[in-house]
Design a protein around this motif. Structure first.
Motif: not given
Length: 228
Positions: A121-126, A176-179
């Motif tokens: 459920g996290g997000r990445l820096h592209q 960016a966000d590890p979920g």
């Protein structure tokens, strides 16, 4: 018997002998050699989104490096520097989520760590240069960046690495966000370098490439967890 460790693979144009730019299922041999040196039996897993039945014969899973994870998987639009492989994303996301459900030991390397993050459920820096203002994580084509990392005392990665904090990396995206994962290692610039899931018996993601140095600590820990 040696534990059977599946390694996800790339599908890329390759050239050898009389064959040129032939779509090929492959993975750098460093992954296979690292698993073998750690006492496991490596099995290569081409992208396959039909089912996850192969997990029934695996004792552990390595999510290998490669192209960028598709931003649509974490609710973002692709940036100009993003280079994806949708076939890998679909197949590997199925494998990752099923492996976590089964509590199968998982080691994510570079892209593999990012895939674990998105699965959690996290997000990445592209594109890290846009965020960090430097390109030290991928200094040039085919050139590994080298830097110090800081590990959380008492974490699995800290215990494995001990006082060895020098890592080799090659990536332009990052967490960016590890979920639901726990960040247990960071680079000097604060970027997450390691993530773990203490709720599972072995779920570890590292942003660097331990297979290149045949790091028996990380692959050995995976094999040990797969043997238990």
């Amino acid at each position: 018997m040696r534990p059977v460790i599946g390694i996800t693979t790339y599908v890329e144009p390759a050239t050898w002998g009389v064959w040129h730019n032939l779509p090929t299922t492959l993975v750098p041999h460093d992954y296979v050699a690292a698993v073998t040196a750690a006492g496991g039996r490596a099995v290569l897993l081409p992208p396959d989104d039909l089912d996850t039945d192969v997990l029934r014969i695996l004792d552990g899973l390595v999510l290998s490096g490669g192209a960028d994870v598709g931003p649509e998987l974490y609710g973002a639009e692709p940036g100009p520097e993003t280079d994806t492989r949708p076939d890998r994303d679909t197949a590997e996301m199925l494998l990752a989520r099923a492996a976590l459900t089964r509590d199968l030991p998982v080691l994510g390397v570079c892209r593999g760590m990012q895939l674990l993050t998105v699965a959690a459920g996290g997000r990445l820096h592209q594109h890290l240069p846009d965020v960090l203002g430097h390109d030290r994580h991928r200094p040039a084509p085919g050139v590994y960046g080298e830097h110090e990392a800081r590990f959380t005392p008492g974490s699995r990665i800290a215990d494995l690495m001990d006082d060895d904090t020098r890592v080799h990396c090659f990536h332009h995206q990052g967490v960016a966000d590890p979920g639901t994962l726990t960040v247990t290692g960071r680079a000097e610039d604060g970027l997450p370098e390691a993530v773990e899931d203490p709720a599972h018996r072995f779920v570890l993601g590292v942003q660097w490439h331990p297979e290149v140095t045949r790091d028996k600590r990380l692959f050995g820990a995976l094999v040990a967890a797969a043997t238990a």
